[in-house]
Structure formats: structure tokens, C-alpha cells
Enzyme design. Structure first.
Site, PDB file in Angstrom:
ATOM      1  N   LYS A  93      73.688  19.848  29.616  1.00 39.40           N
ATOM      2  CA  LYS A  93      73.585  18.590  29.819  1.00 39.40           C
ATOM      3  C   LYS A  93      75.089  18.180  30.017  1.00 39.40           C
ATOM      4  CE  LYS A  93      70.766  14.125  29.063  1.00 39.40           C
ATOM      5  NZ  LYS A  93      69.997  13.466  27.402  1.00 39.40           N
ATOM      6  N   GLU A 145      54.899  24.411  30.689  1.00 34.87           N
ATOM      7  CA  GLU A 145      56.342  25.477  31.827  1.00 34.87           C
ATOM      8  C   GLU A 145      55.927  27.216  32.273  1.00 34.87           C
ATOM      9  OE1 GLU A 145      56.554  23.623  29.046  1.00 34.87           O
ATOM     10  OE2 GLU A 145      58.108  22.344  29.561  1.00 34.87           O
ATOM     11  N   PHE A 158      68.543  18.645  18.242  1.00 30.09           N
ATOM     12  CA  PHE A 158      67.368  18.846  18.543  1.00 30.09           C
ATOM     13  C   PHE A 158      67.370  18.778  20.126  1.00 30.09           C
ATOM     14  CE2 PHE A 158      64.487  15.237  21.852  1.00 30.09           C
ATOM     15  CZ  PHE A 158      63.577  16.463  20.631  1.00 30.09           C
ATOM     16  N   GLN A 159      66.194  19.798  20.451  1.00 31.55           N
ATOM     17  CA  GLN A 159      65.707  21.341  21.322  1.00 31.55           C
ATOM     18  C   GLN A 159      66.743  22.077  21.534  1.00 31.55           C
ATOM     19  OE1 GLN A 159      63.982  18.543  24.485  1.00 31.55           O
ATOM     20  NE2 GLN A 159      62.644  18.816  23.518  1.00 31.55           N
ATOM     21  N   MET A 208      37.491  43.289  28.119  1.00 35.84           N
ATOM     22  CA  MET A 208      38.627  44.254  27.809  1.00 35.84           C
ATOM     23  C   MET A 208      38.174  44.898  26.637  1.00 35.84           C
ATOM     24  SD  MET A 208      38.866  46.680  29.261  1.00 35.84           S
ATOM     25  CE  MET A 208      39.941  46.871  31.056  1.00 35.84           C
TER      26      MET A 208
HETATM   27  C1  LIG Z   1      48.544  36.725  27.065  1.00 37.97           C
HETATM   28  C2  LIG Z   1      47.623  37.829  26.296  1.00 37.97           C
HETATM   29  N1  LIG Z   1      46.876  37.949  25.315  1.00 37.97           N
HETATM   30  C3  LIG Z   1      45.672  38.970  24.873  1.00 37.97           C
HETATM   31  C4  LIG Z   1      46.460  39.842  26.042  1.00 37.97           C
HETATM   32  C5  LIG Z   1      45.138  41.314  26.061  1.00 37.97           C
HETATM   33  N2  LIG Z   1      44.185  41.087  26.344  1.00 37.97           N
HETATM   34  C6  LIG Z   1      44.207  41.982  27.376  1.00 37.97           C
HETATM   35  S1  LIG Z   1      43.021  41.932  28.621  1.00 37.97           S
HETATM   36  C7  LIG Z   1      41.686  40.755  27.213  1.00 37.97           C
HETATM   37  C8  LIG Z   1      40.691  39.788  27.137  1.00 37.97           C
HETATM   38  C9  LIG Z   1      40.393  39.351  28.988  1.00 37.97           C
HETATM   39  O1  LIG Z   1      39.199  38.503  28.487  1.00 37.97           O
HETATM   40  P1  LIG Z   1      38.877  37.708  29.531  1.00 37.97           P
HETATM   41  O2  LIG Z   1      39.545  36.176  30.624  1.00 37.97           O
HETATM   42  O3  LIG Z   1      37.902  36.636  29.673  1.00 37.97           O
HETATM   43  O4  LIG Z   1      38.966  38.552  31.130  1.00 37.97           O
HETATM   44  P2  LIG Z   1      37.412  40.044  30.988  1.00 37.97           P
HETATM   45  O5  LIG Z   1      38.241  40.979  30.964  1.00 37.97           O
HETATM   46  O6  LIG Z   1      36.117  39.377  30.630  1.00 37.97           O
HETATM   47  O7  LIG Z   1      36.755  39.972  32.803  1.00 37.97           O
HETATM   48  C10 LIG Z   1      42.286  40.480  26.378  1.00 37.97           C
HETATM   49  C11 LIG Z   1      41.970  39.489  25.179  1.00 37.97           C
HETATM   50  C12 LIG Z   1      46.294  39.824  26.915  1.00 37.97           C
HETATM   51  N3  LIG Z   1      46.615  40.998  28.079  1.00 37.97           N
HETATM   52  N4  LIG Z   1      47.517  38.705  27.600  1.00 37.97           N
END
Ligand SMILES: Cc1ncc(C[n+]2csc(CCOP(=O)(O)OP(=O)(O)O)c2C)c(N)n1
Length: 572
Positions: free
Chosen positions: A164, A52, A114-115, A479
Site C-alpha cells: 500500500k 475475484e 490484517f489481510q 461427469m
Molecule cells: C472446481 C472444481 N471442483 C470439482 C471438480 C471435479 N469435477 C469435474 S466434472 C464435475 C461435475 C460437473 O458437474 P456439472 O457442472 O453439473 O456438469 P456435468 O458434468 O453434469 O455436465 C466435477 C465435480 C472440478 N473439475 N472443478
């Protein structure tokens, strides 16, 4: 003539009436009556997602790309809670998403049935509006109102929770109700006629025009509001008339053509040095449809100290929220820019532009080897002739996609800016592809974010949605690894990330997949993905420890960029 219909039939009818023809959703117990009615309305195309969250992001991507509300559907409990991240994403970036959730029957409400989940309570802070429909004869108007609230003024998500037994109950659907607004919102910009008139007083517009005329070092900062209001032409005219350079924020990218001599680039944490320096040296900032968030301003106390601010903004609560303003102009960006345009004199700003040009420095080297993000993005640009929409995920690649691709066409860059939601790109790109069937759509993700929603390849295959997927695989949550390298003494805690074999993954889904390990293969791989019909996946094995430069450290001012890895010399 009136007809007696079930709540579910009314839901379908009212969606059609409102011009909706596409739903992203996933069935379950509490929404089954709606799914029972759905086949009677073949004009409502339903896309069965695999999670979802993806339904909400796809609806969001569809809305951003089409200018029409995006609709997602889920069952109660876990179905509804799975929508939460998508709704929060849409809320932060002002996208008109309408979520319809099933709920347990009214007699069961409040009994931990439920749910049963209090999805209204959960989503109240992350929606513009959320409503539990308690009577079947209120259902049609609740949906009409939901669509109106989502789309009018500053757009945002709205949730309609339908028990529902409200779906199975019956009510009259009568003359004068059906089909009234069938074409109403189709293709129209999100802002309604009322808000298209500037509500700003003429005296404030005059004041703003005087400030613009008097300024020696003015800048325009364009945000998402320019795109939402489709104010491209007015923005360009104002810039050209006054010679004022234009900065586009992450969500403002593609509001102004990047080939234009007045385009400067992106500000803020990963903004170019000359852009941030121009902000710090400016004496006037004209902010259009943006909220001056912390990724844009850096340390607020040290942000643009010498600048007065004119803020054009639809939402009055944004004006003065983050930066003090000399003039706040509340209204639709297109109308306000048009009104300003009539009041400002023609000028060049030549000396100021020359000064900014002197700030420009060669882009710091951020990666080694020839399989660079720049080469990949250049290949996509060249192979599509720029006629494509780029949807990015969150992380380092998002910044490369923002900075290295040269966006020329309005609204051709889509990303999760405010919430920074990893996993956004792949499902959002499905919505974009359905909104823009005549052009390629690229979802660009990191290896982390891609693995968050890659299950949606199955949706693409089942529904024939031709998203081209690029994974920038660096073996890290890049990042976060970069922050660890810079600010945590290189302690790479929980950031190395294993990936499956993406070529075999593509094979398992029956789509073309290719791994690119050298720069020499980049163009061919991009071309092949574009030429093959349907979805395609390309994995680019980029340098593992590449960094995004420049970077303003968290909490620092825009005047304190990091331009090279700690311990390395700043390039001359
Ligand atoms: C849902 C979610 N969880 C954690 C983060 C924290 N976060 C920001 S950038 C990043 C790393 C992203 O890694 P990747 O998808 O491999 O992309 P890259 O930075 O290597 O290009 C994380 C964990 C986020 N922004 N969103």
C-alpha cells in the site's frame, strides 16, 4: 519533462503505456490507493466482478479471445487468494494474465498484519513469475516486465504484488518512459519476433521432413500452441500438402476447420474411437504445440507404440517430457510449420486415410429423448451461422461441446483444459464478450459449474456484457456421477445436485430466462436468447443419467474404450 506521480498513478500510466485498456477487479483496503487514482484514467475501463476468481477467469477469457494480455486486480489477503484458481487455470493453459494485488505496507510485512497473505509464496508454483514491488521507482519497470514475461515465449500468468505504501509513495515519471510501447502488443500474437524464427536446426527440420515422407501412417496432433501462435494457415497447408489427417486436442479445437476432409476429431479419454485407434495404428505422430498430457495419451506405456514422434514445441522442457521423440523441433509453431512446409513433398496418404475411415463407427447413443446436447449445439450453430464463440465449463457438457459442435473458425472454442476448472465458463465468457463485441458469446455450463460463478450475472448486468448462458441441467454433477456409475458400482455419493429455479433467478437479475423441457422448444429458445439484447439465460433440462461415450477408463490405454454403459451391448 518529468512529473512526480504516486505509485498508483504510475500503475495506471504504465498499464496504458502497455496498451491495456480493460481491468477486471475488486477493491479493498490494501489496493485502495490504486482505486483512488483509477478515475483519473477513464481510458482504463474497470469491470467490477462479484468474486475475484471471476476477475482472473475474465482476464483469462479476454486474453484467449483477443490475443492481448488480460489484467485482473485484487486487494491483499482474501482478495488475492481468491485469484488463485484463476491463475492456476491460466498457468495450465498458458494464458497471459497479469494480476495486480495490493499488499500490506512494507513496515507491516511479515507481522501477520490484517489481510496479510504471502501471495508471492502461494502463487509461485502457479504463475510464470511473481514479484513483490519494494520501491515505488521500481514499479513501472516491474509492470513492464510482468507484461513482457506474461506474453512472450510460452505465455502464462504473472502476479505483481504492490504494498500500500508503494502505491502512495511518489516517484518520477519522465520523458522517454511514458507511452513508448502504447501500441506494442496490441493484436500481436503472443510470441515475439525472436521466437518467430525457428530455433530448430536445419538438420532437424530435414530429418523431420524425411520421416514425414517415409511414413505410411502419419498423423498430425494439433494442440493449443497452434492457436497461441496463430498457425492456422500453416497447419492447414501442411496437412493439405501431405494428406496427413489432423487430430485436435481439447485445447486445439478450432485450430483446424472441422468441415475439412482431413479433420479427424478429438483424441484421448473421451476421444472418438476412430481417432484413438488411428493413434494406436500410426507410424508417425507430428505433435504441434501440445504436451501429450495424460488425458490425451491414456496409459503412456501403451500409447502409439508403433509411432515415431516429431514434436514441434515452443518450450524445450516439454520435448520428451511425456513421450519419447524421434525429433524435437523447438520454436514457434507457425515458423516451424512454415519451415517444414518448404521441405515436404506433396502426397496423398490415400490408403491410410481409407483405413481410418473404415474405423469410423456410428456415434454411440449416449442420451435418450429429443432434448439432446447434440440438438442444443446444432441449434446454436444454426441460429448463429457458426459466427460465435463457445466457452465451456467442465464436465460432461464440456465433452459434448467439444465433440458435437462443428468449429470452423479459428479460436472459436474456449475452455479450461489443463486444470479443468468448474466455474470457468461464465466469468471467462465475460472476458471473451468484451474482446469480441461483434459476435455472440455462449457460456455453456452444467448445473454444478454454473452454480459456482453464477453471481457474475450481476456483473454482466451492471456492465452491459451480453453473454448468452446455457445451463445443461441434469440434476447431477454429471461427469463424477458417470464415473460413479462405471467404476463405483453406481454409488451416487454427493453427486445429486439441487438447483434454484433458473427462470426466477434470471428474473431476479432482470435478464431474460427460459426453461426448455422438450426438444421442440430448443431452436426457439436459442433464437430468443440471441435476439434479446444483453445477457440471457437458457436452462436445458437434459436427460439425468446421460453419459459421455466413448470413454477410456483412467489408467487404461487408448485401445480400451468403453462404448456403452456397463451391462449394455456395444452398438453394432
Ligand atoms: C472446481 C472444481 N471442483 C470439482 C471438480 C471435479 N469435477 C469435474 S466434472 C464435475 C461435475 C460437473 O458437474 P456439472 O457442472 O453439473 O456438469 P456435468 O458434468 O453434469 O455436465 C466435477 C465435480 C472440478 N473439475 N472443478
Amino acid at each position: 519533462m518529468t512529473e512526480l506521480l504516486t505509485g498508483s498513478q504510475i500503475l495506471c500510466r504504465v498499464l496504458r503505456e502497455q496498451g491495456i485498456d480493460l481491468l477486471f477487479g475488486y477493491p479493498g483496503g490494501a489496493i485502495m490507493p490504486f482505486y483512488h487514482a483509477l478515475p483519473e484514467y477513464p481510458e482504463l475501463r474497470h469491470v467490477l466482478v462479484r468474486h475475484e476468481q471471476a476477475a482472473a477467469h475474465a482476464a483469462d477469457g479476454y486474453a484467449r479471445a483477443s490475443g492481448r494480455p488480460g489484467v485482473c486486480v485484487a486487494t491483499s489477503g482474501p482478495g488475492a487468494t481468491n485469484l488463485v484458481t484463476g491463475l492456476a487455470t491460466a498457468h495450465m493453459d498458458n494464458t497471459p494474465v497479469v494480476a495486480i494485488t495490493g499488499q500490506v505496507s512494507r513496515a507491516m510485512l511479515g507481522r501477520d498484519a490484517f489481510q496479510e497473505t504471502d501471495i508471492i509464496g502461494i502463487t509461485q508454483p502457479i504463475t510464470k513469475h511473481s514479484i513483490l514491488v519494494e520501491e515505488v521507482d521500481e514499479l513501472a519497470d516491474a509492470v513492464r516486465e510482468a507484461i513482457a514475461v506474461a506474453t512472450e515465449g510460452r505465455p502464462g500468468p504473472v502476479l505483481v504484488d504492490v504494498p500500500k505504501d508503494v502505491q502512495t509513495g511518489k516517484a518520477e515519471w519522465g520523458a522517454g518512459r511514458g507511452d513508448a510501447g502504447a501500441q506494442g502488443r496490441r493484436g500481436a500474437p503472443f510470441c515475439d519476433a525472436a521466437t518467430l524464427r525457428p530455433s530448430a536446426a536445419a538438420s532437424d527440420l530435414d530429418h523431420a521432413a524425411r520421416l514425414i515422407t517415409a511414413a505410411e501412417r502419419p498423423l498430425i496432433m494439433a494442440g493449443h500452441g497452434v492457436i497461441l501462435a496463430e498457425a492456422y494457415e500453416e497447419l492447414r497447408q501442411l496437412a493439405e500438402r501431405t494428406g496427413i489427417p489432423v487430430i485436435t486436442t481439447l485445447l486445439g479445437i478450432s485450430a483446424f476447420p472441422e468441415s475439412h476432409p482431413l479433420h479427424l476429431g478429438m483424441p484421448g479419454m473421451h476421444g472418438e474411437v476412430h481417432v484413438n485407434r488411428a493413434i494406436q495404428q500410426a507410424d508417425l505422430i507430428i505433435g504441434v504445440g501440445l504436451r501429450f498430457d495424460d488425458r490425451v495419451t491414456g496409459n503412456l506405456a501403451a500409447f502409439a507404440r508403433g509411432a515415431r514422434v516429431i514434436h514441434l514445441e515452443l518450450d524445450p522442457s516439454e520435448v520428451g517430457k511425456n513421450v519419447p521423440v524421434a525429433v524435437g523441433l523447438v520454436g514457434d509453431a507457425r515458423a516451424l510449420l512454415g519451415a517444414l512446409l518448404q521441405r515436404v513433398d506433396r502426397r496423398e496418404c490415400g490408403a491410410w486415410r481409407a483405413e481410418i475411415a473404415s474405423y469410423v463407427r456410428p456415434r454411440p447413443e449416449s442420451y435418450r429423448g429429443d432434448l439432446s446436447p447434440e440438438a442444443i449445439l446444432r441449434a446454436i450453430e444454426e441460429e448463429t451461422g457458426g459466427r460465435c464463440t463457445i466457452v465451456s465449463d467442465v464436465g460432461q457438457h464440456q465433452m459434448w461441446v467439444a465433440k458435437l459442435y462443428r468449429y470452423q473458425r479459428p479460436n472459436s472454442h474456449i475452455t479450461s483444459g489443463g486444470l479443468g476448472t468448474m466455474g470457468f465458463a461464465v466469468p471467462a465468457a465475460m472476458g471473451v464478450a468484451l474482446a469480441r463485441p461483434d459476435e455472440p458469446v455462449w457460456a455453456i455450463s452444467g448445473d454444478g459449474g454454473f452454480q459456482m460463478n453464477m453471481q457474475e450475472i450481476a456483473t454482466m448486468v451492471q456492465e452491459g456484457i451480453p453473454v448468452k448462458m446455457a445451463v445443461f441441467n441434469n440434476g447431477y454433477l454429471g461427469m463424477v456421477r458417470q464415473w460413479q456409475q462405471f467404476f463405483h458400482g453406481r454409488r451416487y455419493s454427493a453427486t445429486p445436485i439441487w438447483s434454484p429455479d433458473y427462470v426466477r433467478l434470471a428474473e431476479a437479475y432482470g435478464i431474460p430466462g427460459r426453461r426448455v423441457e422438450t426438444g421442440a422448444e430448443v431452436e426457439d429458445a436459442v433464437r430468443e436468447a440471441l435476439e434479446r439484447p444483453g445477457p440471457a439465460l437458457v436452462e436445458f433440462q437434459i436427460e439425468q443419467e446421460a453419459n459421455v461415450f466413448p470413454m477410456i477408463p483412467p489408467g487404461a490405454s487408448l485401445s480400451e474404450p468403453i462404448e456403452a454403459e456397463p451391462g449394455r451391448l456395444v452398438p453394432a
